[in-house]
Design an enzyme around this catalytic site. Structure first.
Site, PDB file in Angstrom:
ATOM      1  N   ARG A   1       0.814  -1.096  -0.063  1.00  0.00           N
ATOM      2  CA  ARG A   1      -0.030   0.035   0.038  1.00  0.00           C
ATOM      3  C   ARG A   1       0.777   1.034   0.032  1.00  0.00           C
ATOM      4  O   ARG A   1       0.667   2.221  -0.656  1.00  0.00           O
ATOM      5  CB  ARG A   1      -1.030   0.013   1.220  1.00  0.00           C
TER       6      ARG A   1
ATOM      7  N   CYS B   1      -0.813   6.416   8.836  1.00  0.00           N
ATOM      8  CA  CYS B   1      -1.027   5.050   8.016  1.00  0.00           C
ATOM      9  C   CYS B   1      -2.628   5.493   7.279  1.00  0.00           C
ATOM     10  O   CYS B   1      -2.387   6.543   6.560  1.00  0.00           O
ATOM     11  CB  CYS B   1      -1.736   4.300   9.357  1.00  0.00           C
TER      12      CYS B   1
END
Length: 281
Positions: free
Chosen positions: A180, A239
């Site tokens: 990611r 995040c």
């Protein structure tokens, strides 16, 4: 003894009848928002309350926020009191994801000035592996008064992150998986990639094969090598939505590298503004 980062299953088991200890189940699934509550109803650590990530530990999403905006701290303080938590309570948060969601409650309580909070090392999985009990009985809660003392220095907003990166005054660490972070795979947010200049340390690296946190020495060595000359107070964690980044804050605190902060909005907020740069690879 006061626990401020992690607490072992054995220690929690010995304190199940301690009236000053309050246990909070934080299980959650990003793919099924009610999976955690379902799991709680079908078996939890005795006397645990349940905290829902979306409903209790976040506020409503707007077009300018990420997926898990910070909660209204006044409302959260009322909920904490309704769960029987006062300013002297030893709070223990747990989940079934290595602390990925329990870390959010840990961090929020610290923002409210409550240091007596720890994450259950290994969560409910390790608890059950040791043969400790679970039940389906809902706790009988005696409401308490929780007085919040909000410390806004615990987190940064997007503009502060932009300025800090431009000035070289912060060290940004992204807690998402490498796939990611690099933009090779993105199944949650509409834009792939990461904030330019962010370093990558997936929160899962804080755990061993048993799902327990690495030793303080291992964590200190790994984070120290990652941040280099930056002081712990200069480190900012990000995040996808400001949840799993708390795991890296927790790991650093447990390692004695104290004072790192959170970019609360994280990637899902960052990409709301098309003028903010995106990096790949």
């Amino acid at each position: 003894m006061i626990y401020t980062t992690l607490v072992s299953a054995a220690t929690l088991q010995k304190n199940l009848d301690n009236p000053n200890w309050v246990i909070v189940d934080c299980r959650f699934s990003l793919s099924d928002a009610e999976a955690g509550a379902y799991a709680y109803r079908h078996g939890h650590i005795p006397d645990a309350r349940y905290a829902h990530l979306d409903k209790d530990l976040s506020s409503a999403i707007t077009r300018n926020t990420g997926r898990h905006p910070l909660p209204d701290f006044r409302l959260l303080a009322k909920k904490l009191g309704a769960w029987g938590i006062n300013n002297n309570s030893q709070v223990v948060a747990y989940d079934d994801a290595g602390g990925a969601f329990a870390g959010r409650l840990w961090w929020l309580l610290r923002c409210l000035g409550h240091e007596h909070v720890a994450v259950l090392d290994g969560g409910i999985k390790y608890w059950q592996k040791l043969g400790f009990p679970v039940n389906t009985t809902l706790p009988v809660i005696k409401p308490a008064i929780f007085r919040p003392y909000v410390n806004t220095a615990c987190w940064l907003n997007a503009l502060q992150v932009q300025n800090g990166l431009a000035q070289g005054s912060i060290c940004l660490i992204d807690a998402r998986t490498p796939e990611r972070y690099c933009g090779e795979q993105e199944s949650i947010d509409p834009v792939a990639g990461h904030i330019p200049h962010a370093l990558n340390r997936a929160f899962q690296l804080n755990l061993d094969k048993s799902g327990l946190f690495l030793s303080t020495e291992q964590l200190r060595d790994q984070f120290s090598r990652l941040i280099g000359d930056a002081a712990p107070e200069q480190v900012v964690h990000t995040c996808g939505s400001g949840v799993t980044a708390c795991h890296n804050v927790l790991a650093m605190e447990h390692a004695g590298l104290t004072g790192s902060k959170l970019y609360a909005g994280s990637w899902s907020e960052w990409i709301r503004d098309k003028n903010r740069p995106v990096a790949l690879g």
